[in-house]
Design an enzyme around this catalytic site. Structure first.
Site, PDB file in Angstrom:
ATOM      1  N   ASP A 189       2.768  -5.191   6.291  1.00 54.67           N
ATOM      2  CA  ASP A 189       2.804  -3.724   6.229  1.00 54.67           C
ATOM      3  C   ASP A 189       3.370  -3.095   7.501  1.00 54.67           C
ATOM      4  O   ASP A 189       3.563  -1.880   7.542  1.00 54.67           O
ATOM      5  CB  ASP A 189       1.410  -3.155   5.952  1.00 54.67           C
ATOM      6  CG  ASP A 189       0.946  -3.489   4.553  1.00 54.67           C
ATOM      7  OD1 ASP A 189      -0.254  -3.317   4.264  1.00 54.67           O
ATOM      8  OD2 ASP A 189       1.767  -3.962   3.753  1.00 54.67           O
ATOM      9  N   VAL A 230      -1.233 -10.575 -10.904  1.00 54.26           N
ATOM     10  CA  VAL A 230      -2.680 -10.561 -10.650  1.00 54.26           C
ATOM     11  C   VAL A 230      -3.341 -11.789 -11.265  1.00 54.26           C
ATOM     12  O   VAL A 230      -4.548 -11.803 -11.529  1.00 54.26           O
ATOM     13  CB  VAL A 230      -3.341  -9.273 -11.173  1.00 54.26           C
ATOM     14  CG1 VAL A 230      -2.914  -8.061 -10.358  1.00 54.26           C
ATOM     15  CG2 VAL A 230      -3.047  -9.069 -12.661  1.00 54.26           C
ATOM     16  N   CYS A 235       6.176  -3.592  -8.692  1.00 58.19           N
ATOM     17  CA  CYS A 235       6.472  -2.342  -7.977  1.00 58.19           C
ATOM     18  C   CYS A 235       7.734  -2.614  -7.171  1.00 58.19           C
ATOM     19  O   CYS A 235       8.318  -3.699  -7.231  1.00 58.19           O
ATOM     20  CB  CYS A 235       5.313  -1.919  -7.089  1.00 58.19           C
ATOM     21  SG  CYS A 235       5.188  -2.900  -5.606  1.00 58.19           S
ATOM     22  N   ARG A 253       1.435   8.765   0.004  1.00 59.10           N
ATOM     23  CA  ARG A 253       0.451   7.827  -0.536  1.00 59.10           C
ATOM     24  C   ARG A 253      -0.310   7.138   0.584  1.00 59.10           C
ATOM     25  O   ARG A 253      -1.416   6.657   0.391  1.00 59.10           O
ATOM     26  CB  ARG A 253       1.160   6.750  -1.378  1.00 59.10           C
ATOM     27  CG  ARG A 253       1.800   7.272  -2.637  1.00 59.10           C
ATOM     28  CD  ARG A 253       2.265   6.136  -3.488  1.00 59.10           C
ATOM     29  NE  ARG A 253       1.201   5.141  -3.622  1.00 59.10           N
ATOM     30  CZ  ARG A 253       1.384   3.930  -4.137  1.00 59.10           C
ATOM     31  NH1 ARG A 253       2.572   3.555  -4.552  1.00 59.10           N
ATOM     32  NH2 ARG A 253       0.385   3.082  -4.248  1.00 59.10           N
ATOM     33  N   ARG A 260       4.260  -8.642  -7.931  1.00 62.44           N
ATOM     34  CA  ARG A 260       2.845  -8.327  -7.715  1.00 62.44           C
ATOM     35  C   ARG A 260       1.936  -8.815  -8.850  1.00 62.44           C
ATOM     36  O   ARG A 260       1.211  -8.058  -9.451  1.00 62.44           O
ATOM     37  CB  ARG A 260       2.641  -6.834  -7.495  1.00 62.44           C
ATOM     38  CG  ARG A 260       3.562  -6.135  -6.534  1.00 62.44           C
ATOM     39  CD  ARG A 260       3.294  -6.446  -5.080  1.00 62.44           C
ATOM     40  NE  ARG A 260       2.037  -6.029  -4.565  1.00 62.44           N
ATOM     41  CZ  ARG A 260       1.785  -4.815  -4.044  1.00 62.44           C
ATOM     42  NH1 ARG A 260       2.738  -3.901  -4.071  1.00 62.44           N
ATOM     43  NH2 ARG A 260       0.593  -4.521  -3.560  1.00 62.44           N
ATOM     44  N   LYS A 269      -6.582   3.476   4.210  1.00 60.05           N
ATOM     45  CA  LYS A 269      -6.352   3.513   2.746  1.00 60.05           C
ATOM     46  C   LYS A 269      -6.775   2.190   2.104  1.00 60.05           C
ATOM     47  O   LYS A 269      -7.477   2.174   1.099  1.00 60.05           O
ATOM     48  CB  LYS A 269      -4.877   3.755   2.472  1.00 60.05           C
ATOM     49  CG  LYS A 269      -4.451   3.513   1.038  1.00 60.05           C
ATOM     50  CD  LYS A 269      -2.986   3.812   0.810  1.00 60.05           C
ATOM     51  CE  LYS A 269      -2.095   2.674   1.198  1.00 60.05           C
ATOM     52  NZ  LYS A 269      -1.961   1.613   0.182  1.00 60.05           N
ATOM     53  N   ASN A 270      -6.380   1.075   2.735  1.00 59.85           N
ATOM     54  CA  ASN A 270      -6.594  -0.230   2.098  1.00 59.85           C
ATOM     55  C   ASN A 270      -7.997  -0.780   2.281  1.00 59.85           C
ATOM     56  O   ASN A 270      -8.298  -1.868   1.787  1.00 59.85           O
ATOM     57  CB  ASN A 270      -5.544  -1.241   2.591  1.00 59.85           C
ATOM     58  CG  ASN A 270      -4.171  -0.902   2.018  1.00 59.85           C
ATOM     59  OD1 ASN A 270      -4.038  -0.026   1.152  1.00 59.85           O
ATOM     60  ND2 ASN A 270      -3.143  -1.548   2.518  1.00 59.85           N
TER      61      ASN A 270
END
Ligand code: EPZ
Length: 420
Positions: A307, A124, A117, A399, A122, A22-23
């Protein structure tokens, strides 16, 4: 809302295939915005976040053709707007990855400022500061980031105050079409960053140093189309290997990337697992043993990945001994702990440290998923717990884990999805 129903107690045994990462897929799909040629990306995982990114590209007017094997052909030549709306960004923060490619290729990008989240605020700021250093004008108005540049971005030397994966990826993509040389210092070294760089090189970008903390990009006038397969998902792989360790079973993950999990495999061996590796497979055999507790401290690659932190909290919760887990990347990434306490785990959280005293048995209970990797750790806990566990809000799982009940079911887990 769908739920997962799991009856724990059986050791997992068998072979499972790793899906595309996914990443890696998310930045690579964003990178297609850098060319007007047709471009094909293969081995995409069938996940909600991938669908959201494809929806986002489609909403900008790009042509998106997906085949049954989740290969997608994208046509950016029909792009008619450079906006990533709040409705999509609020469901997937990784939408921020279209910012760099859009402003670099089209001179303008409007991306809803991603909110925080569950796992942290988080910010940017490092993405934006880097683009400003390359000559972009950045305004944040009405919850949107508006990035514009007259002509081309200019190459620059950018030092990241903190190692940021998507920050590195955004600026790496932007630099490919900038004028002159860009040097990214204190860059992220994650395998997913390397996979993105390899895809950009296949598109004609001039990049060296990817996989180290200093990446050098020589800007080019244009990038061409290519066909590129996304790398296997190392976090999905690690999760299945922990599933073998926590249930005392034996699981082989095939079609995966062996080199990118060194820190995780070392900890699995420390926990008492027998680990074997081939060219594209990794096998963990726990031989029916209970794991030993291990100490974890998360940090940027190649250190232990954040993760995989929740999965090892679950492993420690049934291990012999006391394990200490320190989360150094995100400020609120222990939300799985409260749910595990409901299953009888003995865990104490103090700031960014969790002390886990292994217990003989967890007991099944109704629990609630809070974020992607926390929900994976609840699945792992349920697989080893006595009795039934019902996990609510499993959209978090969907997800990041493709066909999770099918894959675990094929390994002997008693798991089903309850639709409602
Ligand atoms: C990526 O998130 C991953 N997501 C995350 O995976 C992963 O946990 C994280 O990297 C760390 O490895 C994707 O790749 C789509 P960061 P990212 O920027 O890039 C701070 C999952 O479970 N920071 O590396 O958003 C930030 O607050 C997800 O698949 C700033 O301060 O993470 C954090 O403390 C969860 N300013 C640290 O840096 C910035 O501008 C690392 O964040 C950017 C980041």
């Amino acid at each position: 809302m769908d739920k997962l129903l799991i009856t724990g107690g059986s050791p997992l045994n068998g072979v499972v295939r790793a899906s595309g990462a996914k990443n890696a897929a998310l930045p690579i799909l964003a990178a297609t915005l850098l060319t007007k040629d047709l471009i094909t990306i293969k081995n995409l995982p069938h996940l909600h976040d991938i669908t959201t990114m494809l929806e986002l590209l489609g909403s900008m007017g790009c042509g998106v053709v997906v085949d049954e094997k989740m290969s997608v052909q994208l046509d950016i030549s029909t792009l008619n707007n450079c906006e990533a709306p709040y409705e999509l960004v609020k469901t997937m923060r990784a939408s921020i990855l279209v910012l760099g490619p859009l402003v670099s290729h089209f001179g303008r990008a409007v991306v809803s400022l991603p909110g925080g989240c569950a796992i942290g605020s988080r910010p940017v700021d490092l993405h934006l500061r880097g683009l400003e250093a390359m000559g972009a004008k950045i305004d944040v108005t009405g919850g949107n980031i508006v990035a514009t540049v007259d002509g081309r971005l200019q190459g620059a030397r950018i030092f990241f105050d903190k190692v940021t994966v998507t920050g590195t990826e955004n600026l790496l993509m932007a630099a490919t079409l900038a004028e002159g040389q860009t040097v990214l210092e204190n860059a992220a070294r994650e395998p997913e960053v390397v996979d993105l760089a390899e895809c950009l090189i296949a598109m004609g970008a001039k990049i060296t140093g990817h996989g180290t903390d200093t990446i050098v990009i020589e800007g080019v006038e244009a990038l061409n189309g290519t066909t590129y397969p996304v790398m296997p998902d190392r976090i999905e792989t690690g999760t299945f290997l922990v599933a073998a360790a926590i249930t005392g079973g034996k699981v082989k993950v095939i079609d995966t990337d062996v080199k990118s999990l060194e820190a995780v495999l070392a900890k699995l061996e420390e926990a008492g697992a027998k680990v074997a590796c081939g060219e594209n497979w990794i096998e963990v055999d726990m031989e029916g043993r209970r794991p030993n507790a291990v100490n974890i401290s998360t940090a940027p690659y190649p250190a232990f990945p954040t993760d995989m932190q929740a999965q090892f909290v679950a492993l420690n919760s049934v291990a012999t001994g006391v394990g200490r887990v320190i989360e150094n990347i995100f400020e609120n990434r222990f939300m799985h702990v409260d749910e595990m306490l409901r299953m009888g785990a003995d865990i104490e959280v103090m700031g960014n440290t969790a002390i886990i005293r292994g217990c003989d048995k967890l007991k099944g209970a109704p629990v609630m998923a809070t974020d992607l990797r926390a929900s994976a750790s609840l699945v792992l806990s349920a697989l080893v717990a006595e009795g039934d566990t019902k996990i609510d809000r499993i959209y978090h799982i969907d997800r990041g884990y493709e066909c999770i009940e099918e894959k675990f079911g094929a390994l002997g887990a008693k798991i089903s999805r309850v639709l409602n």
